[in-house]
Design an enzyme around this catalytic site. Structure first.
Site, PDB file in Angstrom:
ATOM      1  N   ASP A 155      20.275  51.453 110.164  1.00  0.00           N
ATOM      2  CA  ASP A 155      21.103  50.991 109.043  1.00  0.00           C
ATOM      3  C   ASP A 155      21.894  52.181 108.509  1.00  0.00           C
ATOM      4  O   ASP A 155      21.362  53.034 107.810  1.00  0.00           O
ATOM      5  CB  ASP A 155      20.186  50.391 107.968  1.00  0.00           C
ATOM      6  CG  ASP A 155      20.937  49.968 106.720  1.00  0.00           C
ATOM      7  OD1 ASP A 155      22.164  50.178 106.643  1.00  0.00           O
ATOM      8  OD2 ASP A 155      20.278  49.428 105.795  1.00  0.00           O
ATOM      9  N   LYS A 192      29.230  50.819 102.547  1.00  0.00           N
ATOM     10  CA  LYS A 192      29.841  51.769 101.617  1.00  0.00           C
ATOM     11  C   LYS A 192      31.028  52.586 102.167  1.00  0.00           C
ATOM     12  O   LYS A 192      32.179  52.266 101.906  1.00  0.00           O
ATOM     13  CB  LYS A 192      28.740  52.713 101.151  1.00  0.00           C
ATOM     14  CG  LYS A 192      27.587  51.940 100.504  1.00  0.00           C
ATOM     15  CD  LYS A 192      26.568  52.858  99.947  1.00  0.00           C
ATOM     16  CE  LYS A 192      25.328  52.118  99.506  1.00  0.00           C
ATOM     17  NZ  LYS A 192      25.157  52.021  98.065  1.00  0.00           N
ATOM     18  N   TYR A 221      15.573  51.197 101.960  1.00  0.00           N
ATOM     19  CA  TYR A 221      16.223  50.048 101.346  1.00  0.00           C
ATOM     20  C   TYR A 221      17.288  49.540 102.301  1.00  0.00           C
ATOM     21  O   TYR A 221      18.056  50.327 102.853  1.00  0.00           O
ATOM     22  CB  TYR A 221      16.860  50.478 100.019  1.00  0.00           C
ATOM     23  CG  TYR A 221      17.607  49.378  99.289  1.00  0.00           C
ATOM     24  CD1 TYR A 221      16.923  48.327  98.697  1.00  0.00           C
ATOM     25  CD2 TYR A 221      18.990  49.405  99.185  1.00  0.00           C
ATOM     26  CE1 TYR A 221      17.611  47.323  98.019  1.00  0.00           C
ATOM     27  CE2 TYR A 221      19.687  48.410  98.501  1.00  0.00           C
ATOM     28  CZ  TYR A 221      18.987  47.374  97.928  1.00  0.00           C
ATOM     29  OH  TYR A 221      19.669  46.377  97.255  1.00  0.00           O
TER      30      TYR A 221
HETATM   31  N1  PMP Z   1      21.298  49.580 103.339  1.00  0.00           N
HETATM   32  C1  PMP Z   1      21.196  50.775 102.746  1.00  0.00           C
HETATM   33  C2  PMP Z   1      20.608  51.913 103.536  1.00  0.00           C
HETATM   34  C3  PMP Z   1      21.614  50.951 101.431  1.00  0.00           C
HETATM   35  O1  PMP Z   1      21.449  52.141 100.832  1.00  0.00           O
HETATM   36  C4  PMP Z   1      22.192  49.871 100.746  1.00  0.00           C
HETATM   37  C5  PMP Z   1      22.729  50.013  99.320  1.00  0.00           C
HETATM   38  N2  PMP Z   1      22.321  51.066  98.588  1.00  0.00           N
HETATM   39  C6  PMP Z   1      22.276  48.646 101.391  1.00  0.00           C
HETATM   40  C7  PMP Z   1      21.828  48.529 102.697  1.00  0.00           C
HETATM   41  C8  PMP Z   1      22.846  47.447 100.698  1.00  0.00           C
HETATM   42  O2  PMP Z   1      24.226  47.585 100.534  1.00  0.00           O
HETATM   43  P1  PMP Z   1      25.009  46.727  99.422  1.00  0.00           P
HETATM   44  O3  PMP Z   1      24.613  47.288  98.094  1.00  0.00           O
HETATM   45  O4  PMP Z   1      26.444  46.936  99.769  1.00  0.00           O
HETATM   46  O5  PMP Z   1      24.593  45.314  99.586  1.00  0.00           O
END
Ligand code: PMP
Length: 454
Positions: free
Chosen positions: A256, A284, A153
């Site tokens: 990521d 995060k 994701y």
């Molecule tokens: N990349 C990864 C690997 C994630 O786990 C997440 C959120 N769980 C995101 C991007 C998206 O982040 P946000 O919820 O702050 O938009």
């Protein structure tokens, strides 16, 4: 009056009332689908405040919090130093949308800590940073396609919303010819066409695609440890293989680190697993609970953003109020020679040992997997008890019992431990978690396993 975590007797009357009101004015009564009825029965628990590794609900119940803002709260709730920093910074004003000193100072810290980060561009959420990364790799290479992996994701932008959700593996077809499954209605055929999807932890499949289509592919995009299908660490050698293959075929590697950044090591998963990306993004843990994200990478590639050639705008980019907290948070992570990470590793060890003992003594087939202080329990479906490891999203779809995990989580709430009830998410620890709290979690898991095995 609040009660001790672990008493197992609590009312949720106020949460129920709030949910009835919420359902009238908010979609599903919540503000993100995973917080709502897909995961919580009979209704979500409304939270009111948190301190350290604990969270208190609207009825005054207290929980040890293992969700910690979906992994954002690296220093727990309302850390006194961060609260003080925020209060002080608020006196100076919330937003200028001009150049500020604090953005230089945070970017300097990121470039010091993260090997591939020579330059930085700030955004607000993980999704936004990943969208900027997407445009950057396409603009820089002049190629339209990306490779992403099943069950990974990267936020909810169209190009990434393909084959992210857990499904039985037959839905995704053969490993050597995966079917691309959109995660949502409203995804265009263009997004499906430009996103090549592969199973993870399988370098041969990556090589096959790069050999045949490298001229069309801007980047291979990966989570360094899967964090949206429980927790699946990379197989030894897999990330170095991605590095070697992308270099050999002239394709960028985008790692990521939204979840893993500033959590697995000062330099993120890239430091922990010994791999260096071309570009990376953080969210995060970087924000320590506030909406701050960043895109970073090699100067030559980041230069693509210069003067808006490849466009990345944002009113809130590098919000100085929030960045003042980020600066302090990063300094707390770096101080005493990275003692915070050693502390986290010690707690994980304690939790792993305790939970594995519980699994060993109770008749409930389950596996515990972790990457640093990110952990997930997988309950195995009947007939799949012999499975020893979940190594990709196909394994997850075939062997894992999400309904059992959901039941486990609800029983954990009764024991005074809060965690995401989705088997595809995971639990985390924070720098202020204590060994005593880990013992409480282990005791709660034991009590719940006793009930599940009855
Ligand atoms: N990349 C990864 C690997 C994630 O786990 C997440 C959120 N769980 C995101 C991007 C998206 O982040 P946000 O919820 O702050 O938009």
């Amino acid at each position: 009056m609040t009660q001790e975590p672990g008493t197992g007797s609590r009312g949720l009357e106020r949460s129920r009332e709030l949910y009835e009101r919420a359902a009238r004015v908010l979609v599903d009564g919540v503000s993100s689908p995973s917080r709502g009825p897909v995961n919580f029965q009979p209704h979500p628990i409304f939270m009111a405040h948190g301190e350290g590794a604990e969270i208190h609900d609207a009825d005054g119940n207290r929980y040890l919090d293992l969700m910690l803002g979906y992994g954002s709260l690296i220093h727990g709730h309302a850390h006194p130093e961060l609260v003080q920093t925020l209060q002080n910074a608020a006196q100076d004003g919330a937003l200028f949308a001009t150049a500020t000193e604090v953005e230089v100072e945070v970017a300097e810290r990121i470039t010091d800590m993260v090997a591939c980060a020579e330059q930085v561009s700030f955004a607000s959420t993980g999704t936004e940073a990943a969208m900027a990364a997407l445009r950057l790799v396409r603009g820089y290479t002049g190629r339209p396609k990306i490779v992403k992996f099943e069950g990974h994701y990267h936020g909810w932008a169209d190009a990434y919303s393909v084959s992210s959700n857990p499904v039985p593996s037959n839905v995704w077809g053969y490993r050597n010819d995966p079917i691309r499954v959109p995660d949502s209605s409203g995804i265009t055929s263009g997004a499906l066409q430009d996103t090549i999807v592969l199973p993870w932890n399988d370098p041969d499949r990556v090589e096959a695609i790069l050999r045949s289509q490298a001229g069309e592919i801007a980047a291979v995009v990966t989570e360094p440890a899967m964090a949206n299908m429980g927790v699946i660490p990379p197989e030894p050698g897999f990330l170095p293989a991605l590095r070697e293959l992308t270099e050999r075929y002239g394709v960028l590697l985008y790692i990521d680190e939204t979840v893993t950044g500033f959590r697995l090591a000062p330099g993120g998963a890239q430091e922990r697993f010994g791999v260096t990306a071309d570009i990376t993004s953080f969210g995060k843990g970087l924000g320590a609970g506030l909406p701050v994200s960043a895109l970073a990478g090699r100067k030559e590639i980041m230069a693509g953003l210069r003067e808006g050639r490849i466009l990345h705008y944002g009113t809130h980019n590098a919000n100085p109020l929030l960045l003042s907290v980020v600066r302090r948070s990063l300094d707390m992570l770096r101080q005493d020679d990275g003692a915070a990470f050693k502390h986290l590793d010690g707690l994980v060890e304690q939790l792993r040992n305790g939970v594995e003992q519980v699994i060993g003594k109770r008749d409930v087939p389950a596996l515990l997997q972790n990457a640093g202080a990110m952990l997930q329990l997988y309950f195995l479906r009947p007939g799949h008890e012999a499975v020893e490891k979940i190594r990709d999203a196909r394994d997850f779809g075939d062997h894992v019992d999400p309904a059992m995990f959901n039941r486990f989580a609800h029983l954990m709430f009764e024991q005074g431990v809060y965690l995401s009830p989705s088997a595809a998410l995971h639990s985390v620890l924070c720098t202020v978690s204590t060994p005593e709290q880990i013992d409480q979690v282990i005791a709660a898991v034991d009590a719940v396993f006793e009930r599940l095995s009855a």
